[in-house]
Scaffold this motif. Structure first.
Motif, PDB file in Angstrom:
ATOM      1  N   THR A   2       0.826  -1.206   0.000  1.00 50.62           N
ATOM      2  CA  THR A   2       0.000   0.000   0.000  1.00 50.62           C
ATOM      3  C   THR A   2       0.859   1.254   0.000  1.00 50.62           C
ATOM      4  N   LEU A   3       1.828   1.307   0.926  1.00 51.31           N
ATOM      5  CA  LEU A   3       2.699   2.472   1.032  1.00 51.31           C
ATOM      6  C   LEU A   3       3.533   2.652  -0.227  1.00 51.31           C
ATOM      7  N   ILE A 157      -6.427   3.082   1.420  1.00 51.14           N
ATOM      8  CA  ILE A 157      -5.861   2.341   2.547  1.00 51.14           C
ATOM      9  C   ILE A 157      -6.913   1.448   3.200  1.00 51.14           C
ATOM     10  N   LEU A 297       1.844   5.699   8.056  1.00 49.77           N
ATOM     11  CA  LEU A 297       1.740   4.412   7.370  1.00 49.77           C
ATOM     12  C   LEU A 297       3.005   3.585   7.556  1.00 49.77           C
ATOM     13  N   VAL A 298       4.157   4.238   7.503  1.00 47.21           N
ATOM     14  CA  VAL A 298       5.427   3.540   7.714  1.00 47.21           C
ATOM     15  C   VAL A 298       5.467   2.918   9.111  1.00 47.21           C
ATOM     16  N   ALA A 301       3.223  -0.040   9.263  1.00 41.31           N
ATOM     17  CA  ALA A 301       3.812  -1.177   8.555  1.00 41.31           C
ATOM     18  C   ALA A 301       4.904  -1.840   9.396  1.00 41.31           C
ATOM     19  N   ILE A 302       5.726  -1.012  10.049  1.00 37.34           N
ATOM     20  CA  ILE A 302       6.792  -1.548  10.896  1.00 37.34           C
ATOM     21  C   ILE A 302       6.201  -2.300  12.085  1.00 37.34           C
ATOM     22  N   GLY A 304       3.328  -3.767  12.214  1.00 39.20           N
ATOM     23  CA  GLY A 304       2.790  -5.037  11.731  1.00 39.20           C
ATOM     24  C   GLY A 304       3.864  -6.066  11.475  1.00 39.20           C
ATOM     25  N   TRP A 305       4.995  -5.599  10.926  1.00 36.62           N
ATOM     26  CA  TRP A 305       6.110  -6.506  10.627  1.00 36.62           C
ATOM     27  C   TRP A 305       6.729  -7.051  11.907  1.00 36.62           C
TER      28      TRP A 305
END
Length: 308
Positions: A2-3, A157, A297-298, A301-302, A304-305
């Motif tokens: 997405t990002l 998103i 968003l970053v 994402a981080i 989630g990772w």
């Protein structure tokens, strides 16, 4: 994904702006004319049916296409996302007017600035002062940034693949194409298109206003949003203009000359009178708001990772 799709689409659009009239608006107008010819009998029910056939149908089709491409190869799905975002989102779709008006005011070319503003807004501003031109341009830029970028990003998103971007862009188009028509023969055919977009834009507009507030003067932005937004005829536009004006520390709204007459409007914002310097500050506010959203968003994402 997405990002990455958002960043790549924004970069492409900055390097090579999309001829939006040719590739987006013209095809949509043909679809609109076809739906009006087939279904418009002046009734609200058929307007709702037509809206659903086009917008819900296109949204579902884009979601299905994304799922199928994802199963074939993730890169194909990424390219599809980028292509749809390129067609539905972009700073440059209207920003050339803002840039040219800003330059004209800097050069002292008020007549040229008035002409450009009239072309942008579809109104006559032959008697507008330089402050009025700057005011109207800033208002239009704040609304345009939301409609062309932040609103599209929000739904992109939220929904799978590019379906959210398709949903928002089509809903916006038909709200403007059908919802604003008041001719008797059109009847209430466009009422649902107008109301449907208001529903879809309710939350994204407030997210954009929060981004403006954080990227600018937070206290004044929230104050103007809470106390002044309701004075504006259009509630959503009022939220965007009030939060943006407060974040910038500029006074917007107020009476303006339009088609040789004075149009009375409420005063929005606090601080100084609008001028070319505040137009430059508006560009900075919009970009800071976008960077803020991308950074969020970053971080998500981080998170989630790391949580895997």
């Amino acid at each position: 994904m997405t990002l990455l799709a958002l960043i790549v689409a924004l970069l492409i659009e900055q390097i090579r702006p999309l001829p939006v009239d040719r590739f987006v608006l013209a095809p949509l107008r043909r679809v609109s004319a076809s739906m009006i010819e087939r279904f418009n009998d002046g009734r609200h029910r058929n307007g709702r049916l037509s809206w659903g056939l086009v917008i819900v149908g296109a949204t579902l089709a884009s979601a299905v296409a994304f799922v199928l491409l994802s199963r074939l190869h993730p890169v194909l799905a990424l390219v599809f996302n980028i292509a749809v975002l390129y067609l539905t989102m972009g700073f440059r779709q209207e920003s050339h007017f803002f840039t040219d008006i800003h330059l004209a005011l800097r050069m002292g070319e008020l007549e040229r600035a008035r002409k450009l503003l009239g072309e942008w807004r579809g109104a006559g501003h032959d008697d507008s002062s330089s402050s009025e031109v700057a005011r109207l341009a800033i208002e239009q830029a704040l609304i345009g940034a939301h409609r062309n970028v932040f609103g599209v990003c929000f739904w992109f998103i939220l929904l799978p693949g590019p379906s959210g971007a398709v949903l928002y862009r089509l809903a916006r188009f038909f709200a403007e194409e059908w919802g604003k028509r008041r001719d008797p023969e059109f009847g209430s055919f466009g009422a649902f298109a107008r109301r449907g977009f208001e529903w879809l834009d309710w939350l994204p507009a407030r997210v954009t206003a929060i981004a403006f507030s954080i990227a600018g003067d937070f206290e004044d932005a929230i104050f103007c949003w809470r106390t002044q937004a309701l004075q504006w005829p259009d509630r959503i536009d009022g939220i965007l203009i009030a939060s943006g004006a407060g974040a910038l520390g500029v006074r917007l709204g107020m009476p303006v000359h339009e088609f040789g007459e004075i149009v009375d409007r409420p005063e929005i914002g606090t601080g100084d009178e609008a001028d070319a310097d505040f137009m430059q500050a508006t560009v900075g506010l919009v970009w800071r708001s976008l960077v803020l959203c991308l950074l969020l968003l970053v971080l998500l994402a981080i998170a989630g990772w790391v949580g895997r």
